[in-house]
Design a protein around this motif. Structure first.
Motif, short mmCIF file in Angstrom:
data_model
loop_
_atom_site.label_atom_id
_atom_site.label_comp_id
_atom_site.label_asym_id
_atom_site.label_seq_id
_atom_site.Cartn_x
_atom_site.Cartn_y
_atom_site.Cartn_z
N GLY A 16 -8.07 7.76 -5.09
CA GLY A 16 -7.20 6.99 -5.73
C GLY A 16 -6.47 7.39 -6.98
N VAL A 17 -6.12 6.25 -7.80
CA VAL A 17 -5.29 6.61 -8.82
C VAL A 17 -6.37 7.07 -9.91
N TRP A 18 -7.43 6.93 -10.01
CA TRP A 18 -8.11 7.59 -11.02
C TRP A 18 -8.41 9.07 -10.55
N ASP A 19 -8.49 9.55 -9.33
CA ASP A 19 -8.68 10.74 -9.05
C ASP A 19 -7.13 11.73 -9.42
N GLY A 20 -6.15 10.91 -9.24
CA GLY A 20 -4.91 11.59 -9.47
C GLY A 20 -4.86 11.61 -11.06
N TYR A 21 -5.42 10.53 -11.73
CA TYR A 21 -5.07 10.83 -13.24
C TYR A 21 -5.86 12.17 -13.69
N ALA A 22 -7.23 12.07 -13.32
CA ALA A 22 -8.25 13.31 -13.72
C ALA A 22 -7.69 14.53 -13.23
N PRO A 77 0.79 -1.09 -0.06
CA PRO A 77 0.02 -0.03 0.09
C PRO A 77 0.79 0.99 -0.07
N VAL A 78 0.11 2.10 -0.74
CA VAL A 78 1.06 3.52 -0.90
C VAL A 78 0.04 4.86 -0.56
N LEU A 79 0.67 5.75 0.20
CA LEU A 79 0.14 6.92 0.11
C LEU A 79 1.19 7.88 -0.65
N CYS A 80 0.67 8.32 -1.76
CA CYS A 80 1.50 9.16 -2.63
C CYS A 80 1.13 10.50 -2.64
N GLU A 81 1.94 11.36 -2.55
CA GLU A 81 1.69 12.77 -2.45
C GLU A 81 1.61 13.39 -3.90
N LYS A 82 0.72 14.34 -3.83
CA LYS A 82 0.20 14.95 -5.30
C LYS A 82 1.73 15.16 -5.81
N PRO A 83 1.58 15.37 -7.25
CA PRO A 83 1.06 14.64 -7.99
C PRO A 83 1.06 13.09 -8.12
N LEU A 84 -0.01 12.43 -8.54
CA LEU A 84 0.30 11.08 -8.66
C LEU A 84 1.52 10.60 -9.66
N GLN A 138 -3.37 5.43 -2.64
CA GLN A 138 -3.93 6.63 -2.53
C GLN A 138 -3.32 7.70 -2.57
N VAL A 139 -3.91 8.82 -3.18
CA VAL A 139 -3.16 10.11 -3.42
C VAL A 139 -3.55 10.83 -2.49
N GLY A 140 -2.56 12.07 -2.08
CA GLY A 140 -2.57 12.79 -0.92
C GLY A 140 -2.97 14.13 -1.36
N PHE A 141 -4.14 14.16 -1.77
CA PHE A 141 -5.05 15.45 -1.55
C PHE A 141 -5.84 15.75 -0.60
N MET A 142 -5.41 16.17 0.46
CA MET A 142 -5.58 16.38 2.00
C MET A 142 -6.68 17.18 2.15
N ARG A 143 -7.30 17.96 1.11
CA ARG A 143 -8.25 19.01 1.49
C ARG A 143 -9.55 18.12 1.63
N ARG A 144 -9.62 16.88 1.05
CA ARG A 144 -10.95 15.95 1.24
C ARG A 144 -11.01 15.60 2.74
N PHE A 145 -10.11 15.85 3.75
CA PHE A 145 -10.30 15.72 4.93
C PHE A 145 -10.33 16.85 5.85
#
Length: 352
Positions: A320-326, A111-118, A141-148
């Motif tokens: 996740g990765v789709w969010d990073g791609y988008a 498992p990975v928590l990858c800071e943005k950008p993916l 998981q991608v590190g878009f922390m504003r979601r939290f």
């Protein structure tokens, strides 16, 4: 691949499916400012996590951070990924390294928590999406922390409830005091507005279909050649219009605000959260110094929920990765618009 490495990889794959009944052993890859902050969070705050190693190509910095926390220093990040005593990874290295590191982690089943950008391009992000899909389970998981962040969570709940009707506009402001050396005009989009891109998708539940970036005259506080501020206009699938004022050399502090204008009401978040004073000398409050102060609680929650998800065997509790791609695709279109001045339409293709 050696027998030992094969065994550790197989164990990681099995554990990633089953979860943990002990603390998750985490290595932080990249120990610059962001990575050091994450290492402290894992070592001192996040329950169910054990910081066991740090890794960076900067040998002296790696050794210093490892000594601070009493953990192992691994100078090659790829070796940290395959290490048998590392269960999960936080990637906080420069963006151009992310694709190779994330793909290595996927091959290792960790498992990975990858800071943005993916990754730094839509094409490379799409490769990561496809690689994870081929595994048949989510690991990244991608590190878009504003979601939290509490304010954004409340705003999302309000939009979903329909209490104020459909969202018509989102007005966003994203301001920094100063920029680091070598900060480019494109980085306003790639490093800063990327957060607005993701949070718009999070709030509305829709993809962004078009973007236009305008550059007014630059502030005298900006280094020569830097187009700062910029004004971004985005469109979502249902027709919500989003504008973002990105201004990264304000000189006075860090400020992130969002205003929803809906059919039957408006909501603003990101206003000063501390004490607001009013007296004969005037009215005022305090502006956060930097992103760590403004979003510290969001980072804390992000890491706790990620570790909880890894321990439970689901590995991802957030973007996740789709969010990073988008996000990568929208930002690439934004950079194109900045160069041409044109409105650019965005087609993400079929979801994997």
């Amino acid at each position: 691949m050696s027998t030992a490495t094969s065994a550790s990889t197989a164990t990681a794959e099995h554990t990633a499916r089953q979860g943990y009944d002990r603390d998750v052993r985490v290595a932080v890859l990249g120990v610059g400012m962001m990575g050091q902050d994450h290492a402290r969070r894992l070592a001192r705050l996040t329950k169910g996590a054990e910081l066991v190693a740090v890794s960076d190509v900067d040998v002296a910095r790696t050794d210093a951070v490892a000594a601070e926390f009493g953990v192992r220093a691994i100078h090659d990040p790829s070796l940290a990924i395959t290490d048998g005593e590392v269960d999960a990874l936080v990637i906080a290295t420069p963006g151009f390294t992310h694709e190779d590191l994330v793909l290595t982690a996927l091959r290792a089943g960790k498992p990975v928590l990858c800071e943005k950008p993916l990754t730094t391009s839509p094409e490379s992000s799409r490769r990561v999406v496809e690689a994870e899909a081929a595994l048949g389970r989510r690991l990244v998981q991608v590190g878009f922390m504003r979601r939290f962040d509490a304010g954004y969570l409340q705003l999302r709940e309000l939009i979903a409830s329909g209490e104020y009707g459909k969202p018509l506009f989102l007005h966003c402001a994203h301001r920094n005091a100063t920029t680091p050396p070598n900060f480019s005009s494109e980085m306003l989009m790639l490093d800063s507005v990327v957060h607005e891109v993701d949070i718009v998708r999070f709030l509305t539940g829709e993809e962004i279909t078009a973007i236009r970036v305008l550059a007014p005259r630059s502030t005298s506080s900006a280094p020569e050649g830097l187009l700062d501020p910029q004004f971004v206009v985005m469109e979502t699938e249902s027709g919500t219009i989003v504008d973002v004022e990105i201004f990264v050399n304000t000189t006075f502090g860090y400020e992130v605000r969002t205003e929803l204008v809906a059919e039957r009401g408006q909501v603003r978040i990101g206003l000063p959260e501390g004490a607001v004073s009013q007296s004969a000398s005037g009215w005022g409050g305090r502006i956060p110094r930097d992103f760590k102060e403004r979003f510290g609680a969001a980072y804390d929650l992000e890491f706790q929920r990620w570790v909880d998800a890894v321990r439970a065997g689901v590995n991802v509790d957030g973007p996740g990765v789709w969010d990073g791609y988008a996000a990568a695709a929208v930002c690439a279109a934004g950079v194109e618009s900045l160069k041409t001045g044109d409105r650019v339409e965005i087609d993400l293709g079929a979801r994997v």
